[in-house]
Design an enzyme around this catalytic site. Structure first.
Site, PDB file in Angstrom:
ATOM      1  N   GLU A 153       0.865  -1.172   0.000  1.00 40.37           N
ATOM      2  CA  GLU A 153       0.000   0.000   0.000  1.00 40.37           C
ATOM      3  C   GLU A 153       0.910   1.233   0.000  1.00 40.37           C
ATOM      4  OE1 GLU A 153      -3.791   1.576   2.640  1.00 40.37           O
ATOM      5  OE2 GLU A 153      -2.048   0.771   3.683  1.00 40.37           O
TER       6      GLU A 153
ATOM      7  N   GLU B 283      -8.564  12.162   2.258  1.00 39.43           N
ATOM      8  CA  GLU B 283      -8.831  11.241   3.352  1.00 39.43           C
ATOM      9  C   GLU B 283      -8.969  12.031   4.645  1.00 39.43           C
ATOM     10  OE1 GLU B 283      -7.197   6.835   4.654  1.00 39.43           O
ATOM     11  OE2 GLU B 283      -6.158   8.006   3.132  1.00 39.43           O
TER      12      GLU B 283
END
Length: 661
Positions: free
Chosen positions: A116, A213
């Protein structure tokens, strides 16, 4: 700590999201979890609660808003699949402030390995570069800014492949973009290349989006993303500004130039490559260029070894592959005096104490503009004719770390024999101190096929411990290992892979580099021999696998297939470099005759210490003095570890031996 798991929850959209129906070309506001395509762009939206929403607009544009009722959310537009070479342009507004916990980032996943990754352009109250338990990998320049690189590990967390253990890679922009109106360019290849130079490799791309985010915060964004043109050229080590002196005598492929001076003119330095001293010089009081013209390969260190009152060394830079690497840009400097102790700082050209500055690998290319080879295939340092059996064969295109935890025990002798039979050496043992104390007689067998390092004394959970408790646990383990005849450990693997800043600080205080793993064999979890071998087959150059020495008989059964698979890929077992935590080539293979040392370095008293005359022991790529009085095993003479001649010459294939001038 805030935001350590941001992005993880995106995965749930892939596993259980409510799919949208036909996508309208008109603006559409999402308030439920979803992934899909919109106007030629991939999108993702996820939240765990609250009022967060994202509106899909024309092209690559999206808007978002969220309030404090939302615990965690993430969304953005981009591509599926991503790729390594995409140049991403973005513009719009980022409506948060420094009190709000939020990122604006290029975000994505890869498989094989499962990674990730984030390229953080702006953030609020939490800097992801401070993630707990992570490893810093320095910085580089791209698109008009410096990016700080950090790797973190996530254990048993959601991923695009369900609950897994995997690494996160962070590139964090410095200075960050800030808030309000915002625009920028991300030349992703620069990040990929720098990560790869540090052994942080990506795999096969899944999605890649320019994401907003938020975590327990409030804010908004209006972002348009597109494919653009590079705004910042190739990556380079941050801060490298000095030019190469025209009088340099080297810098071409196959040689290394060191530019340095001493404070009083009697300072002595060694150039170490791949763990071996390849040249050494006594410095003058003005800067001069010192040239090594050989072709040794591996990690590069400049070592100061005769510190005394009035003696200091200043290293300006080195030149390798036609690239200038500034000493002040290097993180590893164990010789600088800072924060009240030797080795207490980084990023300095000064050497006040005995120690070394690490300059990366001969095959690195930090600037992206090098005249020499910088591929992984150049990492082989051996002159051996032994092929690719063992850790230094001439057919090795890369090196991997074969590691075993929890020994020594009743299985150790069997495992050592299997490793020898299959030429799967050298390996790295991470031993428990209590097992060492109970089975000290097995230490010599472990050392015959590799190195022994620290895995704690009792294998406890230590994340709630005080600094002193952790320090005592690790120090007790070091003492047990040394009492059993091994050198002082330089590596530490935390039990269960659990790490925090307290554990990290205690390990550093003891001179231990924290090493985890890139691939988990799952042998501890009942994996079959075939599954263990398949896991090892995922290894790439520089990576490390976790296995165990114990009652896991399937691990023993997998050794032959692991060796076969690695040879088929051109990968060989290597040692783990304590400066980087990466697997690197042993500096020798197939016996003492293959050790490539210059005559000047062999005659240097500093290279081999004062024991053993003009001879020393090459032990799996690391040089130790020979014992004068001890006739077998490891010893402790003249206030340092030494190794007997018989033990030094007992190494298996891929090891070294006694080297004399």
């Amino acid at each position: 700590m805030k935001l350590p798991t941001l992005g993880k929850c995106v995965v749930r959209t892939l596993m259980g999201a409510v799919a949208l129906g036909a996508i309208s070309v008109n603006a559409q506001t999402l308030s439920s979890n979803s992934t899909g395509t919109n106007n030629g762009f991939y999108y993702t939206f996820w939240k765990d609660s609250g009022d967060a929403s994202m509106t899909l607009l024309s092209g690559g544009r999206y808007q978002s808003s969220w309030g404090n009722s939302t615990n965690n959310w993430v969304g953005g537009k981009g591509w599926n699949p991503g790729n390594n070479s995409r140049v991403i342009s973005y513009s719009g507004s980022y409506g948060v402030d420094s009190s709000q916990n939020s990122y604006l980032a290029l975000y994505g996943w890869t498989r094989s390995p499962l990674i990730e990754y984030y390229v953080i352009e702006s953030y609020g109250s939490y800097n992801p570069a401070s993630c707990s338990g992570g490893t810093d990998y320095g910085s580089f320049q791209s698109d008009g800014a410096t990016y700080n690189v950090r790797r973190c590990q996530r254990v048993n967390q959601p991923s695009i492949d369900g609950t897994q253990t995997f690494y996160q890679y962070f590139s964090v922009r410095n200075p960050k973009k800030g808030f309000g109106n915002i625009s920028g360019t991300i030349t992703f290849a620069n990040h990929v290349n720098f990560w790869a130079s540090k052994g942080l490799n990506l795999g096969n791309h899944n999605y890649q989006v320019l994401a907003t985010e938020g975590y327990q915060s409030r804010g908004s964004s209006d972002i348009t993303v597109s494919e653009g043109t590079s705004g910042g050229g190739t990556s380079s080590v941050g801060g490298a500004s000095s030019s190469v002196n025209s009088s340099t005598g080297g810098g071409s492929s196959g040689g290394i130039t060191v530019r340095a001076r001493g404070a009083n003119g009697s300072e002595h330095i060694n150039l170490r490559v791949g763990g071996a001293v390849v040249a050494n010089w006594t410095l003058g009081t003005s800067f001069q260029n010192y040239l090594y013209s050989g072709n040794a390969s591996g990690d590069i260190q400049v070592q100061f070894d005769n510190d005394a009152s009035g003696r200091d060394v200043v290293v300006d830079y080195i030149i390798v592959n036609g690239e200038t690497r500034q000493a002040e840009d290097m993180e590893h400097n164990s010789a600088v005096y800072a924060n009240g102790r030797c080795g207490g700082g980084s990023y300095s050209e000064n050497m006040h104490c005995n120690g070394e500055i690490g300059f990366g690998y001969t095959y690195d290319c930090f600037s992206g503009n090098c005249s020499g080879g910088n591929g992984g295939s150049n990492s082989s340092a051996g002159n051996s004719s032994s092929g690719n059996t063992g850790g230094g064969g001439s057919n090795c295109s890369g090196y991997v770390g074969i590691t075993f935890d929890d020994g020594p025990n009743s299985n150790t002798a069997t495992l050592v024999n299997l490793l020898r039979q299959n030429n799967l050496t050298p390996v790295t043992w991470f031993n428990q101190g209590n097992n060492v104390a109970s089975n000290a007689h097995l230490m010599s067998q472990q050392l015959s096929v590799g190195e022994v390092h620290n895995h704690s004394y009792t294998h406890p959970h230590m994340t709630s411990w005080t600094y002193q408790q952790v320090y005592d646990e690790l120090n007790r383990t070091n003492q047990a290992i040394q009492n059993a005849g091994a050198p002082k450990p330089t590596l530490f693997r935390p039990p269960y892979g659990e790490l925090n800043s307290t554990i990290q600080q205690a390990a550093q205080a003891l001179g231990l580099r924290v090493v985890t793993w890139d691939v988990d064999s799952q042998d501890w979890n009942g994996a079959s021999a075939a599954a263990i071998a398949n896991a090892a087959n995922q290894l790439q150059n520089g990576q490390v696998i976790l296995m165990h020495d114990g009652s896991y008989t399937n691990t023993n059964s997998a050794i032959a297939q692991i060796a076969t698979n690695l040879r088929a890929k051109g990968l060989c077992p290597g040692r783990i470099d304590p400066n980087t935590g990466r697997a690197v080539a042993p500096s020798s293979s197939g016996g003492s005759s293959s050790v490539a040392l210059s005559s000047s370095s062999r005659s240097s008293s500093s290279a081999g210490g004062n024991t053993g005359g003009n001879c020393q022991c090459n032990w799996w790529g690391t040089f130790y003095p020979l014992c004068q009085t001890q006739t077998s095993g490891w010893g402790w003479e003249n206030s340092r570890s030494c190794i007997s001649t018989s033990t030094c010459n007992s190494q298996g294939t891929g090891g070294g031996g006694v080297v004399c001038n």
